[in-house]
Design a protein around this motif. Structure first.
Motif, short mmCIF file in Angstrom:
data_model
loop_
_atom_site.label_atom_id
_atom_site.label_comp_id
_atom_site.label_asym_id
_atom_site.label_seq_id
_atom_site.Cartn_x
_atom_site.Cartn_y
_atom_site.Cartn_z
N GLY A 141 2.52 -6.90 2.30
CA GLY A 141 3.74 -6.53 3.00
C GLY A 141 4.84 -6.10 2.05
O GLY A 141 5.54 -5.09 2.30
N VAL A 185 9.32 -10.40 6.71
CA VAL A 185 8.94 -10.94 5.40
C VAL A 185 10.10 -11.75 4.82
O VAL A 185 9.91 -12.85 4.27
N LEU A 218 1.47 -11.57 2.33
CA LEU A 218 2.87 -11.33 1.99
C LEU A 218 2.99 -10.29 0.87
O LEU A 218 3.88 -9.44 0.90
#
Length: 352
Positions: free
Chosen positions: A127, A9, A124
């Motif tokens: 995550g 990430v 994202l």
């Protein structure tokens, strides 16, 4: 597992920020689209698009870097979550209302549609939330080496950003790279055009049933159009759909018009050597008449190009769409040198 996710990430945010920093002015043009009256109508922010672009790009890189090296991890995660929510809102709005066709998330390096950008932001965000849960109870430790690495990263991003603003991006991801043959690109566009088909919504006047048929199905099925058929076209639901992607290039927008609105593109692209001086915002440029006079002594084929088409005194001027000029020119004014349509040089006029 969570450490691997953290690094992945973080690297994604570093890459996303990096392609913005090398072309911060290009990213600022994208922000101007969002701030324009047709989208969020935040005209006041259009003036500050460039400093905002610089801040967001550097902020994104540094937060991604902090995530990778585990510096102020909880604060970094919180800020990244907020940033991701903000971007998700922007991309959802532009996708749902079809306002901005390219979010500029990865600059000109990787093109995303607004919906692709939105789902990328959601992935994202998921995550980041997983990382927040995984690290929320972990005690943070001070790391001088990580802090030193962070400040080196900050200095590097400032240098890269400055180079792109005051000159040309260190890496050019645009279609107008030095060495590009505009004539060859135009031929590729002509040979591989995008294909569209008309789709009709048909309603059965007896049963009330509705169905969709493309133009070919409609012509081939006599039952849809023969005399006495119960099927009729609902006109306001007729749409055109893309059925085949053509060759995509921003060079398709390279169109020059003279003062009488005649197309001068072919003529200019076939000259042995030509210098084009672009301005996407004539109101902001200083007086470059002395510089242009000096250039004219050495080069006879010099032309001005702007949205208005009458910007540069003493030159033959052409008009071009302002957005197309911004794709070519990252400074105002800007020089593009062509030899038989091939780009051999490009840089700000003040540096040429």
């Amino acid at each position: 597992m969570k450490d691997a996710l953290r690094i992945i990430v973080g690297v994604i945010f570093i890459i996303s920020g990096f392609v913005k920093t090398i072309d911060a002015r290009g990213f600022s043009f994208k922000l101007e689209e969002y701030f324009s009256p047709s989208v969020f109508n935040l005209s006041l922010l259009e003036t500050y698009a460039l400093p905002l672009a610089i801040f967001v790009a550097i902020f994104e890189i540094l937060l991604g870097l902090a995530l990778v090296i585990k510096l102020c991890l909880k604060k970094s995660l919180a800020l990244l979550i907020a940033l991701c929510v903000f971007f998700a809102f922007l991309t959802f709005y532009s996708a749902y209302f079809d306002k901005v066709t390219d979010c500029g998330c990865f600059g000109d390096a990787i093109k995303f549609t607004p919906w692709q950008s939105f789902w990328k932001d959601i992935i994202l965000l998921v995550g980041l939330l997983i990382l927040w849960i995984g690290y929320r109870k972990e005690k943070e430790q001070k790391n001088k080496l990580a802090l030193a690495f962070f400040f080196i990263g900050l200095l590097g991003t400032i240098v890269i950003t400055s180079a792109g603003i005051y000159g040309e991006p260190l890496i050019d991801f645009r279609d107008y790279k030095i060495g590009t043959d505009l004539n060859a690109e135009r031929k590729k566009i002509e040979k591989n055009p995008a294909e569209y088909k008309t789709y009709y919504t048909l309603k059965n006047t007896k049963t009330g049933e509705e169905k969709e048929a493309n133009q070919d199905d409609y012509v081939n099925k006599q039952e849809y159009w023969e005399e006495g058929t119960p099927w009729e076209i609902i006109e306001d639901k007729t749409i055109s759909k893309l059925v085949k992607e053509g060759y995509k290039s921003e060079i398709s927008k390279f169109k020059l018009s003279d003062k009488d609105e005649n197309d001068a593109t072919e003529e200019i692209l076939n000259k042995e050597k030509v210098i084009l001086i672009f301005s996407y915002n004539p109101k902001e440029i200083k007086d470059y008449s002395a510089k242009i006079s000096e250039l004219k002594k050495k080069n006879s084929e010099i032309y001005g190009v702007s949205p208005e088409g009458d910007t540069f005194k003493g030159l033959t001027n052409f008009s071009m769409d302002g957005t197309a000029i911004k794709t070519i020119a990252r400074s105002n004014p800007f020089v593009l040198v062509l030899e038989k349509g091939k780009i051999v040089d490009k840089q700000p006029l003040k540096n040429y």
